[in-house]
Design an enzyme around this catalytic site. Structure first.
Site, PDB file in Angstrom:
ATOM      1  CE1 TYR A 159       2.706  -0.673  11.712  1.00 48.64           C
ATOM      2  CE2 TYR A 159       4.185  -0.263   9.871  1.00 48.64           C
ATOM      3  CZ  TYR A 159       3.935  -0.838  11.096  1.00 48.64           C
ATOM      4  OH  TYR A 159       4.900  -1.606  11.704  1.00 48.64           O
ATOM      5  CB  CYS A 160       1.283  -0.752   4.130  1.00 47.49           C
ATOM      6  SG  CYS A 160      -0.068   0.117   3.339  1.00 47.49           S
ATOM      7  CB  THR A 161       5.105   1.559   1.637  1.00 50.39           C
ATOM      8  OG1 THR A 161       5.630   0.273   1.958  1.00 50.39           O
ATOM      9  CG2 THR A 161       6.217   2.500   1.229  1.00 50.39           C
TER      10      THR A 161
END
Ligand SMILES: [Zn+2]
Ligand SMILES: [Zn+2]
EC number: 1.14.-.-
Length: 312
Positions: free
Chosen positions: A184-186
């Site tokens: 996951y990331c922004t």
């Protein structure tokens, strides 16, 4: 007064002439008084722009008229042109700098060979059905996770996305190669690439969250598996999904909960952003990152009664 907005978007799609796209995008943004940052490569586009709400709408409409971008999703966020110092539209080897421009493969449907996309609700379903076996793998810079991350997530030791390949090749995470790994990331863009790099290196069951933390947080607020604040790359520097968020970050000096990164006093030599509470930041003696040279500099300023924020 006109209301401002910020648009965040990306698309992985083959662009045979990134330079032409750059010129068109720059002209379009200038004509609409948008400011922000846009990166373009042969693999696609990655942008964050702010401006008047009607200009943002016009920007979406015009950008989608270009066939390669006609399915591109745009996220709306609070803010405006004033959140960016200027407009920057650039052509680069990569729209996210992983240092792997020749490894990434894209076609009209996006990245080829990336992780399985999960909608926010499907992330929860995966955890419900597979339990502790599921591992969240933070696809951001380690610093961003200091104020918030998914529950029990692994935070790789990376300062920039450039460090990821060495990190996943280090052997540290080899025990995850047979586990379900949710990257996951922004907003999801970094995991489009990271998940494919992981799969290429033997991770067998890799997922990524559609729309990243932003979309997950919009849907589940602070009631889901996300904990804390989200680091954002504009003037705000952090955002929360409701007031009931978990206070994950703490001042490096006094341990007071805080979600605000500040620059070390030694700004010419030290680019470190560190968590400091308002009191410790206001005090010259503690406005440092704790490295010896920086702490000494802060002590010198304090002794001389000089505050560079005021006296410069
Ligand atoms: Zn403090
Ligand atoms: Zn420092």
């Amino acid at each position: 007064m006109a209301t401002g907005k910020i648009l965040l978007y990306y698309a992985f799609t083959p662009l045979s002439d990134p330079k032409a796209v750059q010129l068109w995008q720059r002209e379009l943004c200038e004509s609409l008084n948008l400011r922000g940052r846009i990166l373009i490569s042969t693999h696609g586009i990655n942008g964050t722009v702010g401006g008047d709400i009607d200009d943002c709408k016009a920007y979406i409409k015009r950008t989608r008229e270009y066939p390669a971008f006609n399915r591109m999703q745009f996220k709306w966020s609070e803010g405006g042109a004033e959140d960016f110092p200027k407009l920057s539209v650039k052509v680069r080897d990569e729209i996210v700098a992983f240092g792997a421009p020749n490894e990434l493969k894209v076609d009209e449907n996006g990245v080829v060979g990336g992780g399985v996309h999960l909608k926010p609700a499907q992330v929860n379903e995966l955890v419900e059905s597979r339990g502790d076996e599921v591992v969240f793998f933070d696809g951001r810079n380690a610093m961003e996770a200091q104020i918030g991350k998914f529950k029990d997530a692994i935070v790789p030791d990376v300062e920039t996305t450039h460090d990821f390949i060495a990190e996943i090749e280090s052997g540290k995470y080899d025990d995850l190669k047979d586990k379900p790994v949710v990257t996951y990331c922004t907003g999801g863009i970094r995991c489009e690439i990271l998940s494919s790099l992981m799969i290429n290196r033997g991770f067998k069951e890799v997922y990524q969250i559609d729309g990243g933390i932003v979309r997950y947080g919009e849907q589940f607020g602070n009631k889901g598996l996300w904990e804390g604040s989200l680091y954002v790359f504009d003037k705000r520097m952090h955002m929360e999904f409701g007031e009931d968020y978990k206070r994950v970050g703490h001042c490096i000096h006094c341990d007071t909960p805080t979600n605000k990164f500040e620059h070390c006093i030694n700004e010419d030599e030290c680019r470190e952003l560190v968590l400091m509470c308002p009191d410790c930041y206001a005090n010259v003696a503690t406005r440092h990152c704790k490295r010896e040279a920086c702490a000494e500099m802060a002590a010198d300023f304090a002794e001389q009664g000089i505050d560079p924020l005021i006296n410069s």
